[in-house]
Design an enzyme around this catalytic site. Structure first.
Site, PDB file in Angstrom:
ATOM      1  N   GLU A 147       0.838  -1.190   0.000  1.00  0.00           N
ATOM      2  CA  GLU A 147       0.000   0.000   0.000  1.00  0.00           C
ATOM      3  C   GLU A 147       0.878   1.246   0.000  1.00  0.00           C
ATOM      4  OE1 GLU A 147      -3.711   2.127   2.362  1.00  0.00           O
ATOM      5  OE2 GLU A 147      -2.889   0.232   3.100  1.00  0.00           O
ATOM      6  N   GLU A 153       3.286   8.479   7.245  1.00  0.00           N
ATOM      7  CA  GLU A 153       3.067   7.096   7.660  1.00  0.00           C
ATOM      8  C   GLU A 153       4.195   6.159   7.225  1.00  0.00           C
ATOM      9  OE1 GLU A 153      -0.870   5.710   6.749  1.00  0.00           O
ATOM     10  OE2 GLU A 153      -1.805   7.518   7.570  1.00  0.00           O
ATOM     11  N   ASP A 180      -4.435   3.893  -2.712  1.00  0.00           N
ATOM     12  CA  ASP A 180      -5.451   4.392  -1.788  1.00  0.00           C
ATOM     13  C   ASP A 180      -5.690   5.857  -2.124  1.00  0.00           C
ATOM     14  OD1 ASP A 180      -6.571   5.720   0.538  1.00  0.00           O
ATOM     15  OD2 ASP A 180      -6.013   3.993   1.745  1.00  0.00           O
ATOM     16  N   HIS A 206      -7.975   0.981  -2.333  1.00  0.00           N
ATOM     17  CA  HIS A 206      -8.743   1.548  -1.232  1.00  0.00           C
ATOM     18  C   HIS A 206      -9.444   2.808  -1.724  1.00  0.00           C
ATOM     19  CE1 HIS A 206      -6.685  -0.157   2.640  1.00  0.00           C
ATOM     20  NE2 HIS A 206      -7.721  -0.881   2.262  1.00  0.00           N
ATOM     21  N   ARG A 212     -11.354  10.995   5.210  1.00  0.00           N
ATOM     22  CA  ARG A 212     -11.689   9.611   5.595  1.00  0.00           C
ATOM     23  C   ARG A 212     -13.102   9.483   6.141  1.00  0.00           C
ATOM     24  NH1 ARG A 212      -5.743   7.391   7.596  1.00  0.00           N
ATOM     25  NH2 ARG A 212      -5.495   6.047   5.797  1.00  0.00           N
ATOM     26  N   GLU A 241     -12.633   2.344   2.761  1.00  0.00           N
ATOM     27  CA  GLU A 241     -11.935   2.480   4.033  1.00  0.00           C
ATOM     28  C   GLU A 241     -12.293   3.830   4.647  1.00  0.00           C
ATOM     29  OE1 GLU A 241      -7.520   1.306   5.392  1.00  0.00           O
ATOM     30  OE2 GLU A 241      -7.582   3.072   4.089  1.00  0.00           O
TER      31      GLU A 241
END
Length: 293
Positions: A147, A153, A180, A206, A212, A241
């Site tokens: 991913e 991150e 994503d 995703h 989000r 997600e």
């Protein structure tokens, strides 16, 4: 046909039998073909019970996880790397035992903000780790997805191009790119070129809004993204997600900085997402089905 998936954290923050029952039955009720389970904290997951529920509801599982800094396979320290490899091996075994054929997430670094670029030794450890676990996974019929996450991150890959370069460096045939839209909105120049560049190396998707929350209420250009998927003939999973402080898995929620309450009703969120994704997919010429994946 593209199976439509949903992340388990829309429903519950743990994998107790009661929560697993809610996750699986609610996902099916909302019309999804696939559930993505996080393996950040796999205990007390009951393998036999979960397998039976998945079979009963005719729904397919996928699995994902990230790593902590004390089990970071991009570390310079071989002992730290070894802890990460052990966790990834465990996750691949769980994926196989529960009838899954896809394990993704961030198997190449810790899931968190670094204060330095990856070192040459760290990169070497990443490549060695991915070679090892992709071979183990291939023997078990499991595909490994990388991913592409944002700079806060991971410091290993933040764009589709970097993921493709890493896959080429590893040199095995069992790795794919996992895009994503939430992360793409931060790091990519647009929502089309990365998809086209991935081509048949794109194995998992995703769908997440810029904050989000509810799809269509943020800044992601979903129309461009879905048309790009259609252009490459993408037939893999399309998984929704979303995270809110309403549902908390302590370790993962902290890693992903889930501090805000973006929704309260998981079923309303999920049915809205299913309708939104289906409309986007059909509008772009992709195939979606209500049949099990």
């Amino acid at each position: 046909m593209n199976p439509l998936g949903i992340h388990a954290l829309v429903w519950a923050g743990d994998v107790s039998p009661e929560s697993v029952n809610k996750i699986i039955s609610s996902s099916k009720q909302a019309g999804f073909d696939l559930i993505e389970f996080s393996l950040h904290e796999p205990k007390p997951l009951d393998f036999g019970y979960t397998r039976e529920l998945l079979k009963e509801h005719a729904i397919k599982p996928a699995f994902s996880r990230g790593l902590a800094f004390n089990a970071d396979v991009s570390s310079d320290d071989p002992a730290v790397v070894a802890r990460g490899v052990a966790l990834l091996t465990e996750a691949i075994n769980i994926t196989q035992q529960l009838g899954g054929d896809y394990f993704g997430g961030v198997p190449y670094s810790a899931l968190g903000k670094y204060n330095h670029p990856i070192t040459a030794q760290g990169r070497k450890h990443v490549v060695e780790t991915l070679r090892r676990i992709s071979g183990e996974a291939a023997d078990k019929g499991v595909k490994i997805g990388l991913e592409v996450v944002n700079r806060y991150e991971s410091n290993v890959i933040n764009t589709a191009r970097q993921a493709l370069e890493l896959i080429d460096e590893v040199g095995t045939g069992n790795l794919c790119v996992h895009l994503d839209t939430y992360h793409m909105n931060i790091e990519e120049v647009d929502f089309v070129r990365p998809v086209l560049e991935c081509g048949d190396k794109l194995g998992y998707v995703h769908i997440g809004e810029s904050h989000r929350g509810y799809l269509g209420s943020g800044t992601v250009d979903f129309t461009a993204f879905f048309h790009a998927l259609a252009q490459i003939g993408y037939t893999g999973p399309i998984t929704f997600e979303s995270f809110s402080s309403t549902v908390v898995a302590e370790g993962l929620s902290n890693d992903l900085a889930v501090w805000r309450n973006l929704w309260n009703n998981g079923m309303d969120l999920a049915t809205h997402a299913h309708a939104f994704i289906s409309a986007q997919a059909k509008g772009a010429g992709l195939g979606v089905t209500d049949r099990p994946y």
